[in-house]
Design a protein around this motif. Structure first.
Motif, PDB file in Angstrom:
ATOM      1  N   GLN A  40       1.463  -9.820 -24.401  1.00 22.67           N
ATOM      2  CA  GLN A  40       1.521 -10.728 -23.263  1.00 22.67           C
ATOM      3  C   GLN A  40       1.567  -9.907 -21.982  1.00 22.67           C
ATOM      4  O   GLN A  40       2.004  -8.750 -21.987  1.00 22.67           O
ATOM      5  N   GLY A  41       1.130 -10.503 -20.865  1.00 21.05           N
ATOM      6  CA  GLY A  41       0.988  -9.742 -19.631  1.00 21.05           C
ATOM      7  C   GLY A  41       2.261  -9.548 -18.848  1.00 21.05           C
ATOM      8  O   GLY A  41       2.364  -8.616 -18.046  1.00 21.05           O
ATOM      9  N   SER A  42       3.238 -10.428 -19.040  1.00 20.15           N
ATOM     10  CA  SER A  42       4.446 -10.328 -18.226  1.00 20.15           C
ATOM     11  C   SER A  42       5.646  -9.944 -19.071  1.00 20.15           C
ATOM     12  O   SER A  42       5.742 -10.293 -20.255  1.00 20.15           O
ATOM     13  N   CYS A  43       6.535  -9.222 -18.447  1.00 18.15           N
ATOM     14  CA  CYS A  43       7.767  -8.782 -19.098  1.00 18.15           C
ATOM     15  C   CYS A  43       8.607 -10.002 -19.485  1.00 18.15           C
ATOM     16  O   CYS A  43       8.651 -10.998 -18.754  1.00 18.15           O
ATOM     17  N   THR A  44       9.296  -9.915 -20.600  1.00 21.16           N
ATOM     18  CA  THR A  44      10.143 -11.029 -21.034  1.00 21.16           C
ATOM     19  C   THR A  44      11.471 -11.080 -20.288  1.00 21.16           C
ATOM     20  O   THR A  44      12.229 -12.030 -20.446  1.00 21.16           O
ATOM     21  N   HIS A  45      11.765 -10.078 -19.470  1.00 17.89           N
ATOM     22  CA  HIS A  45      13.024 -10.060 -18.728  1.00 17.89           C
ATOM     23  C   HIS A  45      12.939 -11.044 -17.564  1.00 17.89           C
ATOM     24  O   HIS A  45      13.487 -12.143 -17.660  1.00 17.89           O
ATOM     25  N   VAL A  46      12.238 -10.690 -16.493  1.00 19.04           N
ATOM     26  CA  VAL A  46      11.983 -11.671 -15.423  1.00 19.04           C
ATOM     27  C   VAL A  46      10.530 -11.595 -14.961  1.00 19.04           C
ATOM     28  O   VAL A  46      10.246 -11.702 -13.761  1.00 19.04           O
ATOM     29  N   PHE A  47       9.631 -11.424 -15.935  1.00 17.51           N
ATOM     30  CA  PHE A  47       8.206 -11.717 -15.737  1.00 17.51           C
ATOM     31  C   PHE A  47       7.418 -10.747 -14.874  1.00 17.51           C
ATOM     32  O   PHE A  47       6.384 -11.108 -14.321  1.00 17.51           O
ATOM     33  N   ALA A  48       7.854  -9.515 -14.723  1.00 20.51           N
ATOM     34  CA  ALA A  48       7.058  -8.527 -13.991  1.00 20.51           C
ATOM     35  C   ALA A  48       5.730  -8.287 -14.712  1.00 20.51           C
ATOM     36  O   ALA A  48       5.658  -8.394 -15.935  1.00 20.51           O
ATOM     37  N   PRO A  49       4.672  -7.954 -13.939  1.00 22.45           N
ATOM     38  CA  PRO A  49       3.382  -7.656 -14.571  1.00 22.45           C
ATOM     39  C   PRO A  49       3.413  -6.284 -15.244  1.00 22.45           C
ATOM     40  O   PRO A  49       3.498  -5.256 -14.570  1.00 22.45           O
ATOM     41  N   LEU A  50       3.342  -6.281 -16.556  1.00 26.46           N
ATOM     42  CA  LEU A  50       3.498  -5.022 -17.301  1.00 26.46           C
ATOM     43  C   LEU A  50       2.411  -3.999 -17.005  1.00 26.46           C
ATOM     44  O   LEU A  50       2.640  -2.791 -17.089  1.00 26.46           O
ATOM     45  N   ALA A  51       1.227  -4.463 -16.635  1.00 24.63           N
ATOM     46  CA  ALA A  51       0.130  -3.526 -16.369  1.00 24.63           C
ATOM     47  C   ALA A  51       0.420  -2.653 -15.147  1.00 24.63           C
ATOM     48  O   ALA A  51      -0.236  -1.639 -14.938  1.00 24.63           O
ATOM     49  N   LYS A  52       1.411  -3.043 -14.326  1.00 20.96           N
ATOM     50  CA  LYS A  52       1.802  -2.211 -13.178  1.00 20.96           C
ATOM     51  C   LYS A  52       2.883  -1.200 -13.571  1.00 20.96           C
ATOM     52  O   LYS A  52       3.349  -0.415 -12.755  1.00 20.96           O
ATOM     53  N   GLY A  53       3.313  -1.250 -14.819  1.00 20.58           N
ATOM     54  CA  GLY A  53       4.278  -0.279 -15.318  1.00 20.58           C
ATOM     55  C   GLY A  53       3.554   0.948 -15.836  1.00 20.58           C
ATOM     56  O   GLY A  53       2.489   1.303 -15.338  1.00 20.58           O
ATOM     57  N   LYS A  54       4.141   1.592 -16.849  1.00 21.10           N
ATOM     58  CA  LYS A  54       3.455   2.759 -17.392  1.00 21.10           C
ATOM     59  C   LYS A  54       3.640   2.866 -18.891  1.00 21.10           C
ATOM     60  O   LYS A  54       4.592   2.314 -19.455  1.00 21.10           O
TER      61      LYS A  54
END
Ligand code: FES
Length: 115
Positions: A40-54
């Motif tokens: 899924q595209g968003s973090c399950t914590h508070v929905f940050a866009p994971l593709a902007k992570g690393k």
């Protein structure tokens, strides 16, 4: 489940990831050493866009907001949100939750995801 072609294999380098919206679902496709994976595209914590992570350790994605880390292959939580100090207060109501994963296949030069 329906199979959707998401991108070409050469659109995502090994060690990289990219966000897509497929059939109304936001997801991230990862290209690891041993192939392609999708969550899924968003973090399950508070929905940050994971593709902007690393991607770290070649197999985990780290959220850009509070640094939760997930196993890309299984979606399981490796480390829950721990940044900045004090975020644990929020974690009382936003407890650990795995990412949804999607089966990925490669056909020729196409990356396909089952949704
Ligand atoms: S939104 Fe991902 S760790 Fe908080």
């Amino acid at each position: 489940m329906t199979t959707h072609t998401v991108c070409r294999t050469d659109e995502i380098a090994v060690g990289a990831m990219k966000a897509f919206t497929v059939a109304g679902h936001k997801l991230v496709v990862y290209h690891l050493q041993d192939g392609f994976f999708a969550t899924q595209g968003s973090c399950t914590h508070v929905f940050a866009p994971l593709a902007k992570g690393k991607i770290i350790d070649g197999c985990k994605v780290q959220c850009p907001f509070h640094r939760a880390r997930f196993d890309i292959r299984s979606g399981e939580v490796v480390d829950w949100a721990n940044f900045p100090p004090g975020i644990q207060v929020l974690n009382v109501v936003r407890g650990e939750k795995a990412l949804k994963t999607y089966p990925v296949t490669v056909a020729g030069n196409e990356v396909r995801v089952e949704i």
